[in-house]
Scaffold this motif. Structure first.
Motif, mmCIF file in Angstrom:
data_model
loop_
_atom_site.group_PDB
_atom_site.id
_atom_site.type_symbol
_atom_site.label_atom_id
_atom_site.label_comp_id
_atom_site.label_asym_id
_atom_site.label_seq_id
_atom_site.Cartn_x
_atom_site.Cartn_y
_atom_site.Cartn_z
ATOM 1 N N VAL A 8 27.450 62.275 73.697
ATOM 2 C CA VAL A 8 26.632 63.457 73.924
ATOM 3 C C VAL A 8 27.507 64.568 74.508
ATOM 4 O O VAL A 8 28.189 64.368 75.510
ATOM 5 C CB VAL A 8 25.462 63.133 74.881
ATOM 6 N N THR A 9 27.459 65.726 73.859
ATOM 7 C CA THR A 9 28.220 66.882 74.340
ATOM 8 C C THR A 9 27.317 67.992 74.877
ATOM 9 O O THR A 9 27.757 68.794 75.704
ATOM 10 C CB THR A 9 29.098 67.464 73.212
ATOM 11 N N GLU A 10 26.057 68.059 74.427
ATOM 12 C CA GLU A 10 25.151 69.103 74.886
ATOM 13 C C GLU A 10 23.729 68.550 74.955
ATOM 14 O O GLU A 10 23.329 67.741 74.109
ATOM 15 C CB GLU A 10 25.167 70.323 73.945
ATOM 16 N N VAL A 11 22.974 69.003 75.967
ATOM 17 C CA VAL A 11 21.542 68.709 76.100
ATOM 18 C C VAL A 11 20.827 70.043 76.241
ATOM 19 O O VAL A 11 21.127 70.808 77.164
ATOM 20 C CB VAL A 11 21.250 67.794 77.307
ATOM 21 N N HIS A 12 19.873 70.318 75.358
ATOM 22 C CA HIS A 12 19.255 71.644 75.288
ATOM 23 C C HIS A 12 17.808 71.662 75.779
ATOM 24 O O HIS A 12 17.009 72.464 75.297
ATOM 25 C CB HIS A 12 19.315 72.166 73.852
ATOM 26 N N PHE A 13 17.458 70.818 76.719
ATOM 27 C CA PHE A 13 16.114 70.828 77.290
ATOM 28 C C PHE A 13 16.181 70.206 78.676
ATOM 29 O O PHE A 13 17.200 69.614 79.056
ATOM 30 C CB PHE A 13 15.122 70.039 76.413
ATOM 31 N N ARG A 14 15.077 70.335 79.411
ATOM 32 C CA ARG A 14 14.964 69.696 80.713
ATOM 33 C C ARG A 14 13.834 68.681 80.676
ATOM 34 O O ARG A 14 12.906 68.785 79.860
ATOM 35 C CB ARG A 14 14.698 70.737 81.800
ATOM 36 N N GLU A 15 13.906 67.705 81.544
ATOM 37 C CA GLU A 15 12.877 66.676 81.594
ATOM 38 C C GLU A 15 11.510 67.303 81.880
ATOM 39 O O GLU A 15 11.376 68.140 82.769
ATOM 40 C CB GLU A 15 13.214 65.641 82.668
ATOM 41 N N GLY A 16 10.510 66.901 81.117
ATOM 42 C CA GLY A 16 9.175 67.428 81.290
ATOM 43 C C GLY A 16 8.889 68.680 80.494
ATOM 44 O O GLY A 16 7.757 69.179 80.527
ATOM 45 N N ASP A 17 9.884 69.210 79.763
ATOM 46 C CA ASP A 17 9.668 70.420 78.973
ATOM 47 C C ASP A 17 8.744 70.144 77.784
ATOM 48 O O ASP A 17 8.726 69.031 77.237
ATOM 49 C CB ASP A 17 10.992 70.962 78.441
ATOM 50 N N MET A 18 8.000 71.182 77.403
ATOM 51 C CA MET A 18 7.263 71.153 76.144
ATOM 52 C C MET A 18 8.200 71.662 75.051
ATOM 53 O O MET A 18 8.817 72.725 75.191
ATOM 54 C CB MET A 18 6.013 72.013 76.227
ATOM 55 N N VAL A 19 8.331 70.914 73.965
ATOM 56 C CA VAL A 19 9.217 71.298 72.870
ATOM 57 C C VAL A 19 8.413 71.351 71.581
ATOM 58 O O VAL A 19 7.302 70.791 71.487
ATOM 59 C CB VAL A 19 10.388 70.308 72.730
ATOM 60 N N HIS A 20 8.973 72.018 70.594
ATOM 61 C CA HIS A 20 8.326 72.168 69.299
ATOM 62 C C HIS A 20 9.136 71.442 68.230
ATOM 63 O O HIS A 20 10.345 71.219 68.386
ATOM 64 C CB HIS A 20 8.184 73.647 68.945
ATOM 65 N N GLN A 21 8.460 71.088 67.169
ATOM 66 C CA GLN A 21 9.118 70.383 66.069
ATOM 67 C C GLN A 21 10.283 71.209 65.523
ATOM 68 O O GLN A 21 10.144 72.403 65.259
ATOM 69 C CB GLN A 21 8.113 70.097 64.956
ATOM 70 N N GLY A 22 11.440 70.566 65.365
ATOM 71 C CA GLY A 22 12.636 71.244 64.883
ATOM 72 C C GLY A 22 13.498 71.834 65.977
ATOM 73 O O GLY A 22 14.615 72.303 65.686
ATOM 74 N N GLN A 23 13.037 71.829 67.223
ATOM 75 C CA GLN A 23 13.825 72.397 68.318
ATOM 76 C C GLN A 23 15.018 71.493 68.619
ATOM 77 O O GLN A 23 14.916 70.277 68.647
ATOM 78 C CB GLN A 23 12.956 72.553 69.556
ATOM 79 N N LEU A 24 16.181 72.108 68.851
ATOM 80 C CA LEU A 24 17.400 71.355 69.131
ATOM 81 C C LEU A 24 17.305 70.671 70.485
ATOM 82 O O LEU A 24 16.987 71.306 71.495
ATOM 83 C CB LEU A 24 18.614 72.285 69.093
ATOM 84 N N LEU A 25 17.596 69.357 70.505
ATOM 85 C CA LEU A 25 17.539 68.576 71.741
ATOM 86 C C LEU A 25 18.932 68.171 72.221
ATOM 87 O O LEU A 25 19.305 68.433 73.364
ATOM 88 C CB LEU A 25 16.682 67.324 71.527
ATOM 89 N N PHE A 26 19.707 67.507 71.357
ATOM 90 C CA PHE A 26 21.027 66.997 71.717
ATOM 91 C C PHE A 26 22.052 67.449 70.668
ATOM 92 O O PHE A 26 21.718 67.653 69.499
ATOM 93 C CB PHE A 26 21.060 65.466 71.778
ATOM 94 N N VAL A 27 23.284 67.574 71.121
ATOM 95 C CA VAL A 27 24.425 67.774 70.221
ATOM 96 C C VAL A 27 25.439 66.676 70.526
ATOM 97 O O VAL A 27 25.802 66.460 71.691
ATOM 98 C CB VAL A 27 25.066 69.157 70.401
ATOM 99 N N LEU A 28 25.890 65.978 69.478
ATOM 100 C CA LEU A 28 26.858 64.900 69.626
ATOM 101 C C LEU A 28 28.247 65.387 69.198
ATOM 102 O O LEU A 28 28.394 66.390 68.490
ATOM 103 C CB LEU A 28 26.443 63.690 68.780
ATOM 104 N N ASP A 29 29.250 64.650 69.623
ATOM 105 C CA ASP A 29 30.640 64.994 69.289
ATOM 106 C C ASP A 29 30.840 64.869 67.775
ATOM 107 O O ASP A 29 30.645 63.799 67.196
ATOM 108 C CB ASP A 29 31.579 64.044 70.039
#
Length: 275
Positions: free
Chosen positions: A78-99
């Motif tokens: 895992v190189t990037e995390v684009h949300f915080r715990e408990g966040d409301m997210v929408h379908q297609g929203q970026l969550l993680f980026v891997l190497d």
């Protein structure tokens, strides 16, 4: 003088004791009367025949209507995390980026190979077309024409194989960007930046995503309610209301699922309502 017989005396003793008890009970003064109560107001109404709603009150368990365990589809970091715990997210929203550095290097190499394969293919096509023309004029042998055709077909196959490998690497690169599959609320993040993840590791998901709108309420009803519930569902929708802390929630749910099995231990069946 003869003595009186014993048995008659024994029969008189219970009667005497009973009489004494009656006298003692009558000697007590009457108990004082309690305070007078006001008259009870009674209202009368006209008797009528009408339908009475069939209501059942049971405890319920709130469940997410959908739950997705987000996992990686490839081994990486895992190189990037684009949300915080408990966040409301929408379908297609970026969550993680891997190497993706190794995959990106492989893709560039295959793209260079593809350029070489395309050049070989163009040359083989020209050679084959020239051989066809010479054979038609009688200046090329059949063996030469067959060799030109084979070279062209092999170059075409190499070009197609390289293109397929590029497509495969493109799919793998897409796996390095993990997006939300549904709308919902994020849970506890199990894979933060720097953590290594394995492909399809369902035993340890990266995060749990729950859809909470709509939400389901699971209830266990007694088997006696199965018949009336099915009859009402055949006529239309069955409403469900929630009472929490003594207050009724204004939202109204509807029964959407009735289990086809009765629990033999509790004599209940499971049903769910959607809010």
């Amino acid at each position: 003088m003869s003595k009186p017989e014993g048995p008659p005396m024994r029969r008189l003793l219970p009667l005497v004791c009973l009489a004494l008890l009656l006298v003692q009970a009558c000697s007590h003064a009457p108990a004082p009367a309690g305070p007078s109560r006001p008259p009870v107001l009674v209202r009368m109404g006209k008797a009528e025949r009408r339908d009475v709603p069939f209501e059942v009150r049971v405890p319920g368990l709130v469940l997410a209507s959908e739950s997705v365990a987000v996992v990686a589809r490839m081994d990486s970091q895992v190189t990037e995390v684009h949300f915080r715990e408990g966040d409301m997210v929408h379908q297609g929203q970026l969550l993680f980026v891997l190497d993706d550095r190794a995959l990106a290097a492989d893709l560039r190499r295959q793209q260079a190979t593809q350029a070489t394969a395309e050049a070989d293919l163009h040359n083989a096509r020209r050679q084959f077309e020239r051989a066809q023309q010479l054979a038609a004029e009688g200046f090329e042998s059949t063996a030469g024409l067959d060799k030109a055709r084979a070279d062209f077909e092999m170059a075409e196959a190499r070009s197609a194989a390289t293109a397929a490998e590029i497509d495969r690497l493109g799919v793998l690169l897409g796996y390095t960007r993990i997006t939300a599959p549904i709308d919902g609320r994020m849970g506890v993040v199990q894979a933060t930046v720097g953590n290594a993840v394995k492909a399809n590791d369902v035993a340890k998901p990266m995060v749990l995503l729950n859809r909470i709108s709509p939400v389901e309420v699971q209830m266990g009803l007694t088997q006696r309610a199965l018949g009336p519930l099915r009859a009402r569902m055949a006529e239309g929708f069955v409403d469900v209301r929630v009472v929490r802390d003594g207050l009724q929630i204004p939202d109204v749910g509807r029964v959407t699922f009735v289990d086809n099995t009765i629990n033999r231990t509790t004599a209940t069946f499971e049903t769910r309502a959607v809010f």
